[in-house]
Write a protein that holds these residues in place. Structure first.
Motif, PDB file in Angstrom:
ATOM      1  N   GLU A 194       0.839  -1.197   0.000  1.00 21.72           N
ATOM      2  CA  GLU A 194       0.000   0.000   0.000  1.00 21.72           C
ATOM      3  C   GLU A 194       0.878   1.252   0.000  1.00 21.72           C
ATOM      4  OE1 GLU A 194      -0.505  -2.754   1.667  1.00 21.72           O
ATOM      5  OE2 GLU A 194      -2.531  -3.373   1.087  1.00 21.72           O
ATOM      6  N   GLU A 195       1.945   1.197   0.777  1.00 23.57           N
ATOM      7  CA  GLU A 195       2.879   2.322   0.840  1.00 23.57           C
ATOM      8  C   GLU A 195       3.606   2.487  -0.498  1.00 23.57           C
ATOM      9  OE1 GLU A 195       6.294   3.660   3.987  1.00 23.57           O
ATOM     10  OE2 GLU A 195       5.019   1.955   4.546  1.00 23.57           O
ATOM     11  N   TRP A 196       3.929   1.354  -1.120  1.00 25.50           N
ATOM     12  CA  TRP A 196       4.582   1.392  -2.432  1.00 25.50           C
ATOM     13  C   TRP A 196       3.673   2.055  -3.474  1.00 25.50           C
ATOM     14  CZ3 TRP A 196       3.175  -1.743  -6.831  1.00 25.50           C
ATOM     15  CH2 TRP A 196       4.039  -1.604  -7.918  1.00 25.50           C
ATOM     16  N   VAL A 197       2.406   1.670  -3.467  1.00 23.46           N
ATOM     17  CA  VAL A 197       1.457   2.239  -4.429  1.00 23.46           C
ATOM     18  C   VAL A 197       1.355   3.761  -4.248  1.00 23.46           C
ATOM     19  CG1 VAL A 197      -0.985   2.319  -5.089  1.00 23.46           C
ATOM     20  CG2 VAL A 197       0.135   0.118  -4.754  1.00 23.46           C
ATOM     21  N   ALA A 198       1.484   4.216  -3.014  1.00 26.92           N
ATOM     22  CA  ALA A 198       1.366   5.650  -2.738  1.00 26.92           C
ATOM     23  C   ALA A 198       2.518   6.454  -3.334  1.00 26.92           C
ATOM     24  CB  ALA A 198       1.290   5.874  -1.228  1.00 26.92           C
ATOM     25  N   SER A 199       3.584   5.772  -3.766  1.00 22.76           N
ATOM     26  CA  SER A 199       4.689   6.506  -4.384  1.00 22.76           C
ATOM     27  C   SER A 199       4.432   6.770  -5.871  1.00 22.76           C
ATOM     28  CB  SER A 199       6.008   5.758  -4.176  1.00 22.76           C
ATOM     29  OG  SER A 199       5.978   4.527  -4.872  1.00 22.76           O
ATOM     30  N   PHE A 200       3.261   6.347  -6.367  1.00 22.67           N
ATOM     31  CA  PHE A 200       2.851   6.670  -7.736  1.00 22.67           C
ATOM     32  C   PHE A 200       1.968   7.910  -7.720  1.00 22.67           C
ATOM     33  CE2 PHE A 200       4.279   2.437  -8.329  1.00 22.67           C
ATOM     34  CZ  PHE A 200       4.582   2.292  -9.679  1.00 22.67           C
ATOM     35  N   GLU A 201       2.109   8.747  -8.733  1.00 25.24           N
ATOM     36  CA  GLU A 201       1.191   9.872  -8.871  1.00 25.24           C
ATOM     37  C   GLU A 201      -0.191   9.346  -9.238  1.00 25.24           C
ATOM     38  OE1 GLU A 201       2.846  12.668 -11.629  1.00 25.24           O
ATOM     39  OE2 GLU A 201       4.377  13.259 -10.168  1.00 25.24           O
ATOM     40  N   GLU A 202      -1.201  10.192  -9.099  1.00 26.33           N
ATOM     41  CA  GLU A 202      -2.568   9.750  -9.381  1.00 26.33           C
ATOM     42  C   GLU A 202      -2.690   9.209 -10.805  1.00 26.33           C
ATOM     43  OE1 GLU A 202      -5.446  12.666  -8.120  1.00 26.33           O
ATOM     44  OE2 GLU A 202      -6.980  11.640  -9.330  1.00 26.33           O
ATOM     45  N   THR A 203      -1.977   9.826 -11.745  1.00 25.00           N
ATOM     46  CA  THR A 203      -2.029   9.365 -13.135  1.00 25.00           C
ATOM     47  C   THR A 203      -0.848   8.435 -13.458  1.00 25.00           C
ATOM     48  OG1 THR A 203      -0.836  11.341 -13.786  1.00 25.00           O
ATOM     49  CG2 THR A 203      -3.232  11.411 -13.980  1.00 25.00           C
ATOM     50  N   GLY A 204      -0.147   8.007 -12.410  1.00 23.92           N
ATOM     51  CA  GLY A 204       1.052   7.184 -12.606  1.00 23.92           C
ATOM     52  C   GLY A 204       0.722   5.827 -13.204  1.00 23.92           C
ATOM     53  N   ARG A 205       1.548   5.382 -14.147  1.00 19.54           N
ATOM     54  CA  ARG A 205       1.335   4.092 -14.803  1.00 19.54           C
ATOM     55  C   ARG A 205       2.309   3.069 -14.251  1.00 19.54           C
ATOM     56  NH1 ARG A 205       2.902   3.943 -20.321  1.00 19.54           N
ATOM     57  NH2 ARG A 205       1.150   2.632 -20.940  1.00 19.54           N
ATOM     58  N   TYR A 206       1.846   1.823 -14.138  1.00 15.98           N
ATOM     59  CA  TYR A 206       2.732   0.715 -13.759  1.00 15.98           C
ATOM     60  C   TYR A 206       2.472  -0.449 -14.718  1.00 15.98           C
ATOM     61  CZ  TYR A 206       4.672  -3.271 -11.285  1.00 15.98           C
ATOM     62  OH  TYR A 206       5.378  -4.402 -10.966  1.00 15.98           O
ATOM     63  N   ILE A 207       3.513  -0.832 -15.457  1.00 20.60           N
ATOM     64  CA  ILE A 207       3.363  -1.853 -16.496  1.00 20.60           C
ATOM     65  C   ILE A 207       4.450  -2.916 -16.314  1.00 20.60           C
ATOM     66  CG2 ILE A 207       3.250  -2.241 -19.011  1.00 20.60           C
ATOM     67  CD1 ILE A 207       1.336  -0.014 -18.319  1.00 20.60           C
ATOM     68  N   VAL A 208       4.067  -4.178 -16.400  1.00 20.90           N
ATOM     69  CA  VAL A 208       5.060  -5.262 -16.469  1.00 20.90           C
ATOM     70  C   VAL A 208       4.973  -5.840 -17.885  1.00 20.90           C
ATOM     71  CG1 VAL A 208       5.804  -7.490 -15.569  1.00 20.90           C
ATOM     72  CG2 VAL A 208       4.863  -5.766 -14.008  1.00 20.90           C
ATOM     73  N   LEU A 209       6.058  -5.654 -18.628  1.00 22.06           N
ATOM     74  CA  LEU A 209       6.034  -5.943 -20.064  1.00 22.06           C
ATOM     75  C   LEU A 209       7.051  -7.034 -20.415  1.00 22.06           C
ATOM     76  CD1 LEU A 209       4.832  -4.813 -22.771  1.00 22.06           C
ATOM     77  CD2 LEU A 209       6.841  -3.328 -22.889  1.00 22.06           C
ATOM     78  N   PRO A 210       6.611  -8.119 -21.067  1.00 25.10           N
ATOM     79  CA  PRO A 210       7.570  -9.135 -21.525  1.00 25.10           C
ATOM     80  C   PRO A 210       8.526  -8.535 -22.568  1.00 25.10           C
ATOM     81  CG  PRO A 210       5.314  -9.971 -21.647  1.00 25.10           C
ATOM     82  CD  PRO A 210       5.217  -8.491 -21.392  1.00 25.10           C
ATOM     83  N   ARG A 211       9.807  -8.861 -22.441  1.00 27.81           N
ATOM     84  CA  ARG A 211      10.773  -8.282 -23.388  1.00 27.81           C
ATOM     85  C   ARG A 211      10.428  -8.641 -24.825  1.00 27.81           C
ATOM     86  NH1 ARG A 211      14.828  -5.588 -23.805  1.00 27.81           N
ATOM     87  NH2 ARG A 211      15.213  -5.442 -21.580  1.00 27.81           N
ATOM     88  N   GLU A 212       9.910  -9.841 -25.063  1.00 25.63           N
ATOM     89  CA  GLU A 212       9.613 -10.205 -26.461  1.00 25.63           C
ATOM     90  C   GLU A 212       8.534  -9.306 -27.055  1.00 25.63           C
ATOM     91  OE1 GLU A 212       8.098 -14.133 -27.362  1.00 25.63           O
ATOM     92  OE2 GLU A 212       6.799 -14.143 -25.597  1.00 25.63           O
ATOM     93  N   ILE A 263      -6.107   1.973 -10.538  1.00 25.20           N
ATOM     94  CA  ILE A 263      -6.152   0.600 -11.056  1.00 25.20           C
ATOM     95  C   ILE A 263      -5.087  -0.259 -10.373  1.00 25.20           C
ATOM     96  CG2 ILE A 263      -5.875  -0.789 -13.160  1.00 25.20           C
ATOM     97  CD1 ILE A 263      -7.186   1.518 -14.688  1.00 25.20           C
ATOM     98  N   LEU A 264      -3.962   0.367 -10.074  1.00 24.58           N
ATOM     99  CA  LEU A 264      -2.923  -0.338  -9.299  1.00 24.58           C
ATOM    100  C   LEU A 264      -3.464  -0.683  -7.909  1.00 24.58           C
ATOM    101  CD1 LEU A 264      -0.046  -1.413  -9.207  1.00 24.58           C
ATOM    102  CD2 LEU A 264       0.770   0.909  -8.769  1.00 24.58           C
ATOM    103  N   GLU A 265      -4.235   0.255  -7.342  1.00 23.92           N
ATOM    104  CA  GLU A 265      -4.866  -0.020  -6.036  1.00 23.92           C
ATOM    105  C   GLU A 265      -5.836  -1.190  -6.151  1.00 23.92           C
ATOM    106  OE1 GLU A 265      -4.714   4.647  -4.529  1.00 23.92           O
ATOM    107  OE2 GLU A 265      -6.632   3.758  -5.115  1.00 23.92           O
TER     108      GLU A 265
END
Lengths: 418, 164
Positions: free
Chosen positions: B34-52, B70-72
């Motif tokens: 929860e604390e980690w998520v709070a380090s994102f801005e409201e419009t902050g994006r978090y993506i996990v992308l396969p290298r391929e 959405i991260l929340e």
């Protein structure tokens, strides 16, 4: 090879745990199923659209090159040099006029014919191959290839029935529906699960677990045991489709049923953003979810608006790789594409309704290893004759898998259900 | 990504950026999500992308959160519904490589490996990859504008539940 399996019942309502762990059974599966009378999914035509495009696929644990020739036809051959057995094509995909093994530079055409043996006639009048060496006898092993609406299937059995006959009307209807217009590949998700491969088709045919293991499904009504749903099979019971209609029950009815069953302990969770579970109607059957298994290695899903072909590759008796190829349609609006990309959060190895499957399968594999004289119990939906059910409280489709598998393997018990 | 004028980054900016990156790894590893998520801005994006997919130009991600809400949600589901292998994560980070600065947003890349340990004390390399971060540095500190975790281990060992 002599392999026998001790089935305690003839309706496959008991499955011996040894069947997931026995290396002799695994070896026989490679011969009789993956290299036998079965159509395996290779890839989608959209992945190799141009002449020369190739992709590495796997049929069971056999590496196969699938490529498109100048005339637009697709050919597939085993990716193993006829000289010393080295892997020929080493990139997962690409484009090429021919394929050359790096070891001694033996060269093959896109059809898998041996076209070049360097210094076959020797050098300076010395060495070389004997005059009896006939390149035509050293072509690569090929697969018969057929396309069903842009999905490529391969079989090592060149006498196998035509693909559409193999799929049968039910699968032609549903898979055909998903591939009814030009598709656009959106990307891949891959995972390696440390479990025997058969646990995956079983999982895909297991209607019962969908809302018990995957609480996200239950909470947001994507799949519930209280909905109008079903598990249907082709006439040989080798392929299957599980489907349901979201919205055919209410949250109240579902909550009460799951509470009474002792599985819903608290209130339903809530989200900030419900776009993830929003279904934009796009199939004429009105089904919110369809999960399909095409025996032995292929799968299709339509879960809300995420669409994927999944394929399975065996990695020994204890592991398999699952590749999810997510797609949309060429005529999707940018908004629809974005919606599909967002809903992909629900599927794949990090999927909110699919990560649990990998964990459940590893649990089963791990703990059955030391109980190989014991059996799984598969009775939901009834025992005896195998057939379709109009409910998800049902595992009969799993018994259908074992019935066809056992026939193909030659290990069916006397008087078995089919 | 083209690298611009990296050596001119003020040391104060670097300290704030590095503290955010290091702290975010520690927060994930100690399950303070929860604390980690709070380090994102409201419009902050978090993506996990396969290298391929990155290499092939495909947009499908493994995790795609286009804003913090959405991260929340992902965290809500993780806490309330998801079932996965009980484990401890340990992120091992490289020094960050500064790629560029635009206004108050710093682009920075950090290699990572994640070692996952089971509850009976067996550790395995779970994931290797690179964070491609865009971090806003202001008087209040540093926040994620965007974090794209490009993973080399895109044939995922079983599943990804806890954030990368």
């Amino acid at each position: 090879m002599r392999v026998s399996v001790n089935w305690p019942t003839t309706d496959y309502s008991r499955v011996p745990y040894s069947i997931y762990h026995d290396p002799e059974i695994y070896a026989l599966e490679q011969e009789r199923i993956f290299k036998g009378k079965a159509w395996n999914i290779l890839c989608l035509e959209a992945e190799i659209p141009n002449p020369g495009d190739f992709q590495i696929c796997h049929v069971g644990d056999t590496p196969v090159v699938v490529n498109r020739d100048e005339d637009g036809k697709v050919y597939a051959f085993v990716n193993r040099c006829a000289h010393r057995g080295a892997e020929i094509v080493r990139e997962p995909r690409g484009n090429g006029t021919d394929h050359t093994c790096i070891y001694h530079a033996w060269c093959y055409s896109r059809k898998g014919e041996l076209t070049g043996v360097p210094f076959r006639r020797g050098a300076n009048g010395k060495g070389g191959m004997p005059a009896s060496f006939e390149p035509k006898q050293h072509n690569l092993q090929t697969l018969k290839v057929e396309s069903f609406k842009g999905c490529l299937f391969g079989s090592f059995d060149h006498d196998i029935e035509p693909l559409e006959e193999y799929l049968g009307p039910l699968m032609v209807d549903h898979v055909g529906g998903l591939l009814d217009k030009p598709i656009k590949i959106l990307g891949y998700q891959r995972q390696r699960i440390k479990a025997n491969w058969k646990l995956y088709p079983e999982n895909i045919k297991d209607a019962y677990h969908g809302s018990l293991l995957h609480e996200f499904n239950r909470t947001f009504g994507l799949s519930r045991l209280t909905q109008v749903a079903g598990g249907y099979m082709d006439e040989k019971h080798r392929h299957s489709i599980l489907f349901q209609f979201s919205g055919s029950d209410s949250d109240e009815v579902a909550l009460r049923a799951y509470r009474e069953a002792g599985v819903q302990r608290g209130e339903l969770m809530k989200l900030n953003d419900y776009d993830m579970v929003r279904i934009i109607p796009e199939n004429d059957k009105g089904m919110s979810t369809r999960v399909i298994n095409l025996f032995p290695n292929g799968f299709f899903h339509q879960i809300a608006n995420t669409l994927a072909m999944r394929k399975l590759r065996t990695l020994g008796v204890d592991e398999f790789e699952l590749t999810w190829t997510l797609f949309g349609y060429e005529d999707d609006t940018p908004e629809m594409t974005e919606h599909r990309l967002n809903q992909a959060n629900m599927v794949g190895p990090a999927g909110l309704i699919s990560m649990e499957d990998g964990e459940a399968l590893e649990l089963v594999h791990r703990t059955t290893k030391t109980a190989q004289n014991e059996y799984a119990v598969i009775e939901m939906g009834g025992v005896g004759p195998i057939g379709d059910r109009d409910t998800r409280v049902n595992e009969v489709t799993v018994r259908g898998f074992w019935a066809y598998y056992s026939q193909l393997m030659g290990i069916a018990p006397e008087g078995a259900e089919q | 990504m083209e690298r611009t004028a990296a050596m001119t980054f003020p040391i104060e900016t670097r300290l704030l950026v590095e503290d955010l990156i290091t702290r975010s790894a520690m927060l994930i590893d100690s399950d303070a999500l929860e604390e980690w998520v709070a380090s994102f801005e409201e419009t902050g994006r978090y993506i996990v992308l396969p290298r391929e997919n990155r290499d092939l130009g495909y947009a499908i991600a493994l995790i795609k959160c286009e804003k913090r809400a959405i991260l929340e949600d992902r965290l809500t589901v993780l806490r309330a519904a998801s079932k996965f292998n009980p484990h401890v994560d340990r992120h091992i980070l490289s020094r960050p490589c500064y790629m560029g600065i635009e206004g108050d947003i710093v682009s920075v890349q950090t290699n990572f490996t994640i070692v996952q340990s089971s509850l009976d004390g067996v550790s395995k390399l779970f994931c290797a990859g690179v964070y491609e971060d865009r971090i806003r540095v202001s008087g209040d500190g540093a926040t994620f504008v965007e974090r794209v975790a490009v993973i080399d281990t895109f044939s995922v060992p079983n599943l990804i539940a806890t954030p990368i």
